[in-house]
Structure formats: structure tokens, C-alpha cells
Scaffold this motif. Structure first.
Motif, PDB file in Angstrom:
ATOM      1  N   ASP A 308      20.409  -6.664 -80.912  1.00  0.00           N
ATOM      2  CA  ASP A 308      19.328  -6.885 -81.880  1.00  0.00           C
ATOM      3  C   ASP A 308      18.637  -5.577 -82.274  1.00  0.00           C
ATOM      4  O   ASP A 308      17.586  -5.609 -82.923  1.00  0.00           O
ATOM      5  CB  ASP A 308      18.295  -7.852 -81.315  1.00  0.00           C
ATOM      6  CG  ASP A 308      17.621  -7.313 -80.050  1.00  0.00           C
ATOM      7  OD1 ASP A 308      18.088  -6.281 -79.523  1.00  0.00           O
ATOM      8  OD2 ASP A 308      16.645  -7.929 -79.587  1.00  0.00           O
ATOM      9  N   GLN A 309      19.211  -4.426 -81.899  1.00  0.00           N
ATOM     10  CA  GLN A 309      18.536  -3.156 -82.163  1.00  0.00           C
ATOM     11  C   GLN A 309      18.419  -2.874 -83.658  1.00  0.00           C
ATOM     12  O   GLN A 309      17.380  -2.393 -84.123  1.00  0.00           O
ATOM     13  CB  GLN A 309      19.280  -2.018 -81.466  1.00  0.00           C
ATOM     14  CG  GLN A 309      19.134  -2.043 -79.957  1.00  0.00           C
ATOM     15  CD  GLN A 309      19.876  -0.902 -79.302  1.00  0.00           C
ATOM     16  OE1 GLN A 309      20.884  -0.426 -79.820  1.00  0.00           O
ATOM     17  NE2 GLN A 309      19.390  -0.451 -78.159  1.00  0.00           N
ATOM     18  N   LEU A 310      19.478  -3.140 -84.426  1.00  0.00           N
ATOM     19  CA  LEU A 310      19.397  -2.884 -85.863  1.00  0.00           C
ATOM     20  C   LEU A 310      18.359  -3.776 -86.521  1.00  0.00           C
ATOM     21  O   LEU A 310      17.594  -3.324 -87.383  1.00  0.00           O
ATOM     22  CB  LEU A 310      20.770  -3.093 -86.510  1.00  0.00           C
ATOM     23  CG  LEU A 310      20.837  -2.854 -88.021  1.00  0.00           C
ATOM     24  CD1 LEU A 310      20.351  -1.458 -88.377  1.00  0.00           C
ATOM     25  CD2 LEU A 310      22.253  -3.068 -88.539  1.00  0.00           C
ATOM     26  N   ALA A 311      18.303  -5.036 -86.110  1.00  0.00           N
ATOM     27  CA  ALA A 311      17.289  -5.939 -86.661  1.00  0.00           C
ATOM     28  C   ALA A 311      15.890  -5.461 -86.307  1.00  0.00           C
ATOM     29  O   ALA A 311      14.973  -5.468 -87.158  1.00  0.00           O
ATOM     30  CB  ALA A 311      17.519  -7.357 -86.149  1.00  0.00           C
ATOM     31  N   GLU A 312      15.691  -5.036 -85.057  1.00  0.00           N
ATOM     32  CA  GLU A 312      14.386  -4.514 -84.650  1.00  0.00           C
ATOM     33  C   GLU A 312      14.035  -3.256 -85.437  1.00  0.00           C
ATOM     34  O   GLU A 312      12.877  -3.031 -85.809  1.00  0.00           O
ATOM     35  CB  GLU A 312      14.401  -4.201 -83.150  1.00  0.00           C
ATOM     36  CG  GLU A 312      14.529  -5.420 -82.259  1.00  0.00           C
ATOM     37  CD  GLU A 312      13.202  -6.152 -82.091  1.00  0.00           C
ATOM     38  OE1 GLU A 312      12.229  -5.769 -82.743  1.00  0.00           O
ATOM     39  OE2 GLU A 312      13.164  -7.108 -81.296  1.00  0.00           O
ATOM     40  N   ALA A 313      15.032  -2.415 -85.705  1.00  0.00           N
ATOM     41  CA  ALA A 313      14.782  -1.197 -86.471  1.00  0.00           C
ATOM     42  C   ALA A 313      14.329  -1.521 -87.887  1.00  0.00           C
ATOM     43  O   ALA A 313      13.387  -0.908 -88.416  1.00  0.00           O
ATOM     44  CB  ALA A 313      16.038  -0.328 -86.493  1.00  0.00           C
ATOM     45  N   LEU A 314      14.987  -2.496 -88.522  1.00  0.00           N
ATOM     46  CA  LEU A 314      14.602  -2.868 -89.883  1.00  0.00           C
ATOM     47  C   LEU A 314      13.189  -3.447 -89.912  1.00  0.00           C
ATOM     48  O   LEU A 314      12.403  -3.170 -90.835  1.00  0.00           O
ATOM     49  CB  LEU A 314      15.612  -3.876 -90.445  1.00  0.00           C
ATOM     50  CG  LEU A 314      17.044  -3.351 -90.623  1.00  0.00           C
ATOM     51  CD1 LEU A 314      17.960  -4.454 -91.128  1.00  0.00           C
ATOM     52  CD2 LEU A 314      17.076  -2.164 -91.568  1.00  0.00           C
ATOM     53  N   LEU A 315      12.850  -4.245 -88.899  1.00  0.00           N
ATOM     54  CA  LEU A 315      11.480  -4.777 -88.823  1.00  0.00           C
ATOM     55  C   LEU A 315      10.477  -3.650 -88.587  1.00  0.00           C
ATOM     56  O   LEU A 315       9.352  -3.692 -89.111  1.00  0.00           O
ATOM     57  CB  LEU A 315      11.397  -5.810 -87.698  1.00  0.00           C
ATOM     58  CG  LEU A 315      12.205  -7.096 -87.900  1.00  0.00           C
ATOM     59  CD1 LEU A 315      12.149  -7.960 -86.647  1.00  0.00           C
ATOM     60  CD2 LEU A 315      11.693  -7.871 -89.102  1.00  0.00           C
ATOM     61  N   SER A 316      10.875  -2.661 -87.803  1.00  0.00           N
ATOM     62  CA  SER A 316       9.985  -1.525 -87.548  1.00  0.00           C
ATOM     63  C   SER A 316       9.720  -0.735 -88.818  1.00  0.00           C
ATOM     64  O   SER A 316       8.575  -0.373 -89.114  1.00  0.00           O
ATOM     65  CB  SER A 316      10.616  -0.627 -86.481  1.00  0.00           C
ATOM     66  OG  SER A 316       9.802   0.495 -86.214  1.00  0.00           O
ATOM     67  N   PHE A 317      10.777  -0.476 -89.596  1.00  0.00           N
ATOM     68  CA  PHE A 317      10.587   0.222 -90.864  1.00  0.00           C
ATOM     69  C   PHE A 317       9.703  -0.596 -91.801  1.00  0.00           C
ATOM     70  O   PHE A 317       8.838  -0.046 -92.494  1.00  0.00           O
ATOM     71  CB  PHE A 317      11.942   0.487 -91.529  1.00  0.00           C
ATOM     72  CG  PHE A 317      12.699   1.630 -90.940  1.00  0.00           C
ATOM     73  CD1 PHE A 317      12.178   2.916 -90.954  1.00  0.00           C
ATOM     74  CD2 PHE A 317      13.937   1.440 -90.361  1.00  0.00           C
ATOM     75  CE1 PHE A 317      12.881   3.983 -90.410  1.00  0.00           C
ATOM     76  CE2 PHE A 317      14.645   2.496 -89.811  1.00  0.00           C
ATOM     77  CZ  PHE A 317      14.114   3.766 -89.829  1.00  0.00           C
ATOM     78  N   GLY A 318       9.922  -1.905 -91.842  1.00  0.00           N
ATOM     79  CA  GLY A 318       9.125  -2.745 -92.730  1.00  0.00           C
ATOM     80  C   GLY A 318       7.655  -2.775 -92.347  1.00  0.00           C
ATOM     81  O   GLY A 318       6.768  -2.787 -93.224  1.00  0.00           O
ATOM     82  N   SER A 319       7.348  -2.782 -91.049  1.00  0.00           N
ATOM     83  CA  SER A 319       5.941  -2.819 -90.618  1.00  0.00           C
ATOM     84  C   SER A 319       5.226  -1.505 -90.880  1.00  0.00           C
ATOM     85  O   SER A 319       3.999  -1.462 -90.956  1.00  0.00           O
ATOM     86  CB  SER A 319       5.863  -3.167 -89.134  1.00  0.00           C
ATOM     87  OG  SER A 319       6.468  -2.144 -88.352  1.00  0.00           O
ATOM     88  N   GLY A 320       5.992  -0.407 -91.019  1.00  0.00           N
ATOM     89  CA  GLY A 320       5.359   0.887 -91.268  1.00  0.00           C
ATOM     90  C   GLY A 320       4.831   1.046 -92.667  1.00  0.00           C
ATOM     91  O   GLY A 320       3.846   1.762 -92.884  1.00  0.00           O
ATOM     92  N   GLY A 321       5.460   0.394 -93.646  1.00  0.00           N
ATOM     93  CA  GLY A 321       4.986   0.503 -95.021  1.00  0.00           C
ATOM     94  C   GLY A 321       5.131   1.914 -95.576  1.00  0.00           C
ATOM     95  O   GLY A 321       6.031   2.662 -95.215  1.00  0.00           O
ATOM     96  N   ILE A 322       4.198   2.265 -96.439  1.00  0.00           N
ATOM     97  CA  ILE A 322       4.259   3.564 -97.100  1.00  0.00           C
ATOM     98  C   ILE A 322       3.719   4.678 -96.209  1.00  0.00           C
ATOM     99  O   ILE A 322       4.334   5.733 -96.056  1.00  0.00           O
ATOM    100  CB  ILE A 322       3.487   3.542 -98.431  1.00  0.00           C
ATOM    101  CG1 ILE A 322       4.091   2.500 -99.374  1.00  0.00           C
ATOM    102  CG2 ILE A 322       3.503   4.929 -99.082  1.00  0.00           C
ATOM    103  CD1 ILE A 322       5.505   2.812 -99.803  1.00  0.00           C
TER     104      ILE A 322
END
Length: 450
Positions: A308-322
Motif C-alpha cells: 500500500d506504499q504507492l497509495a499512501e504516497a499519493l494520499l500524502s501528496f494530495g494532503s500537502g496541497g500547494i
């Protein structure tokens, strides 16, 4: 020397000194801010970190003033800034690991600082001992033999870690030979193509409007293609295989100026990756996780033990925003061993946002651009090709790492240069910096009037 030529070298070093002072300010501020944001009244280890940054800036600068005064003034500051940012990020992760013992992740910042000092010392040793980069051209075949031995060694003597066999264990230490191989193959290809560039540039048959090279001259690219596939099959190391083959194609195009070599290289890389990706279980699993990363959270994905690391990474990028959540305010530790792998980029994306990720990528692009500029300014063909090969290897590694963690391509597991934890990667990258500095100094000396 004319007065203008004599004044040129001090100007370059003065520019470098100003940039290095800015690098120290940025990294020390980031280290201090990280500690304060995570509740520390006095950030621990600040004096050691500051001393390490002063060593990484002052000592190389003084060596360059004496032994390579006409070297490019931006290469050292860019490499030092990327290394300093990596140390800040690892320190930030260490604070969380210390506060959360259940994660069972070893702290990495102090070890990375030690490897940074070792890498800088190796860089200085090369600058002191290697006064002319063209000496390397005498030993290209010996270099390639050593590179092939190191490249194939993990398949027979390496340890299987994180699904790939790219490490060699030496007691408590681990070595990634692939990090040094990318430099060795750049040296070999630069020397080989310097001698055989005319034969490789000959025109062959025209197929579908594309001028293909002669059949006899296709042997080198088929050989390198076969070796890269063997690495991919036996070591399950997709990143090293892509970099190994990609550097050869880039340097081949630079030497011959024929797009047919690029077309052949892309077709062969696509066919090889498709075949191995469908047959080799580990590579196939990464492709499957790349095609549907969120499936890891479903019952079917958990039954298949999908990562699930790639999924967690995508969620991490999304939570960071701009603009990100701020250093120390995110949760990058939710991705396992983030500081020990390519996923350290997700820490940047979550806590510094899209702006931080773009800034880090631009630093890599600037460093590669300076390397390409060194190649264009070099007068000797060997130095020109070597600088382009080293810059191409850096760009390819950044691409396969950042593309993997952002979902653009399947994960490769390579370390992000200068940022991620890894002594082999860090030392190899500083060797690359030393070679670029030496080539740029030599090129500038030959351009100045007598």
C-alpha cells in the motif's frame, strides 16, 4: 594570461562563496525550524549539524580555489543544498521515529551526516589526485570489467531486501554497487564512443522512414540491452536496468547525432520491460500496484498482499496541497521506512507541498543543466561525453524515483540522489560532482587566452 582571464577565476569563486553562505543559512534555518515545530525548545544536534554544513561548504570551496579555480561556480552549491535538505528531512523523520517506538525504524540522520562527510572527502581526494580527467580514458576497459563484476555481484552474493537484490552485505554495512556502476559505465561509454563514433554514425537501411544504423554497428546496443535485461531478471532491479540502458542511448545520440539510435533504444527498452514485467513476479507485482494502487486497501488487494506504499504516497501528496502542512506537521511516517528509500519525496510533498516538490526538482534540473553546460564547453570529446553521461544518469535516476512515487511509472526502489538515506548513493553522487568540477575547470582553462 591577460588581466581579464586572471580576473575570471576569482569572480567564479566569489559567486560560489556567496551561494554557499546562502546554502548554510537555508539548511540551518530548516533544521532549527523543524525542531521547534515539533516541540523542542532547543533543537538537539544543531551544533553538530551546523559544523557539518560549514565543513561541507568551507573546505571544498578552499580546495577549489587552489586546485580548480575555474570550475563551474554553481555545481558545488547545488549539490550541497540538496544534501543539506536531505539531512533536514531525515532529522524530521528521526524525531517522529523517536516519539513513536512502535514504528521500529532506526534513526538515520546521524549516519547520513557521517556518510556526507565521507562523500565530500572522497570528492576532495579526486580533485586533488585527478588533475586531468582524460587520464580515465586510458583505463576504460578495466573500468568496464569492474563495473560488470559489481553489477552482477548482487545476483550471486547479494541480499534480497525489499523484493530486489541490489545490495551486498559486508558485515554491518551494506553496499549498492549499482550506484557506482552508473559512473563507471559513463566513463567506459565516453571512451568507447570517442574512438568508434564515426563507425556508429554510418547510415544503414531505411525502414518506415527511419534511417537505421548498419547491422554490424547494432551489436553494442544489443549487448547493453541484453545485460540490462539480465540485471532486471536476476536482480529484479528495474531502476538500475533503466538507468544503465538509458545512459548508453543518451551518450550514443550525443556522439553520433542520429535519432535512429534513440528510436531503436526506446523500442528495445519497451519490448524488454513488457516481457520481463509479465514474466518476473516481483516486477509484475509492481506493475499491478502501479495500475491500481488503491486496490491495496480492498479485501482482494490485502488477500494478494499488495503493498500500500504507492497509495499512501499519493494520499500524502494530495494532503500537502500547494504549500504543504509545514515541516513537522505532517505524517510521512505512515509510509514505512520513508527516510530509507525513494519515498522521502513524499515528505517534501506533504509538508512543503507542490511548491516544495517543484523547488527540489528544479534544483536537480539546474544541477543537470550545469553538467550539460560543462559538456558543451569541453573541447575534448571524452570530457564532453563523460559530462553528458553523468548528467544524463542523474536526470534518469531522478525521473525513475520521482515518477515512481507519484504514480507516473512503476516503483523502482532507487534512492533519490543526495536526499534519501544511503551511503553508497551519497558517495557515488559526490564522485560525480568531483568529475564534473574537474571537467569544467579543464574546459575553462583551455578556453582562456594565453
Amino acid at each position: 594570461m591577460t588581466f581579464a582571464a586572471l580576473a575570471q577565476a576569482p569572480d567564479r569563486r566569489r559567486t560560489e562563496a556567496r551561494l554557499l553562505a546562502l546554502v548554510v543559512l537555508i539548511t540551518v534555518f530548516g533544521y532549527t525550524y523543524t525542531g521547534l515545530s515539533m516541540g523542542a525548545l532547543r533543537p538537539g544536534g544543531l551544533a553538530v549539524f551546523t559544523a557539518g554544513m560549514l565543513f561541507m561548504t568551507l573546505v571544498p570551496h578552499l580546495v577549489l580555489r587552489r586546485y580548480a579555480p575555474r570550475a563551474d561556480p554553481l555545481i558545488l552549491p547545488l549539490a550541497t543544498l540538496l544534501t543539506g535538505i536531505g539531512l533536514v528531512l531525515l532529522h524530521r523523520l528521526d524525531l517522529t521515529y523517536a516519539q513513536t517506538p512502535r514504528l521500529k525504524t532506526a534513526q538515520a540522520a546521524n549516519g547520513q551526516l557521517l556518510w556526507t562527510v565521507i562523500g565530500v572527502m572522497v570528492c576532495l581526494a579526486i580533485l586533488l589526485l585527478l588533475r586531468d580527467h582524460r587520464i580515465l580514458q586510458r583505463y576504460i576497459y578495466l573500468t568496464m570489467v569492474i563495473a560488470l563484476v559489481l553489477l552482477m555481484a548482487p545476483a550471486f552474493f547479494g541480499a534480497d531486501m525489499y523484493g530486489a537484490k541490489r545490495w551486498i552485505l559486508l558485515g554491518p554495512l551494506s553496499l549498492q554497487p549499482g550506484e557506482f556502476v552508473k559512473i563507471m559505465i559513463s566513463v567506459f561509454f565516453a571512451g568507447y564512443l570517442t574512438v568508434n563514433r564515426d563507425a556508429l554514425a554510418l547510415a544503414g537501411r531505411r525502414v518506415m522512414g527511419i534511417q537505421l544504423p548498419p547491422g554490424r554497428q547494432l551489436a553494442p546496443i544489443f549487448t547493453i540491452w541484453a545485460i540490462s535485461l539480465l540485471v532486471l531478471i536476476f536482480e529484479r532491479d528495474l531502476g538500475t536496468s533503466l538507468i544503465f540502458f538509458g545512459v548508453f542511448v543518451i551518450m550514443l545520440y550525443m556522439a553520433t547525432d542520429r535519432t535512429s539510435w534513440v528510436v531503436c533504444g526506446l523500442l528495445m527498452a519497451t519490448v524488454g520491460a513488457a516481457v520481463v514485467g509479465s514474466l518476473e513476479p516481483h516486477v509484475h507485482g509492481r506493475v499491478t500496484a502501479w495500475l491500481d494502487p488503491m486496490r491495496a486497501f480492498t479485501k482482494e488487494g490485502q488477500a494478494e498482499h499488495m503493498s500500500d506504499q504507492l497509495a499512501e504516497a499519493l494520499l500524502s501528496f494530495g494532503s500537502g496541497g500547494i504549500s504543504g502542512s509545514g515541516l513537522g506537521q505532517g505524517h510521512p511516517e505512515l509510509i514505512g521506512f520513508a527516510g530509507n528509500s525513494d519515498f522521502i519525496l513524499t515528505t517534501v510533498g506533504e509538508e512543503l507541498g507542490l511548491a516544495g516538490v517543484m523547488a527540489v526538482i528544479m534544483l536537480y534540473v539546474l544541477l543537470a543543466q550545469r553538467g550539460l553546460r560543462v559538456g558543451l564547453s569541453a573541447r575534448d570529446p571524452f570530457g564532453k561525453l563523460l559530462a553528458v553521461g553523468l548528467s544524463g544518469a542523474l536526470l534518469l535516476q531522478v525521473f525513475v524515483v520521482s515518477g515512481g512515487v507519484t504514480g507516473l511509472i512503476p516503483l523502482t526502489g532507487k534512492a533519490l540522489p543526495f536526499l534519501a538515506k544511503g551511503g553508497s548513493s551519497l558517495v557515488a553522487n559526490w564522485v560525480m560532482v568531483a568529475l564534473l568540477l574537474r571537467i569544467s575547470d579543464r574546459a575553462q582553462r583551455r578556453r582562456e587566452p594565453a
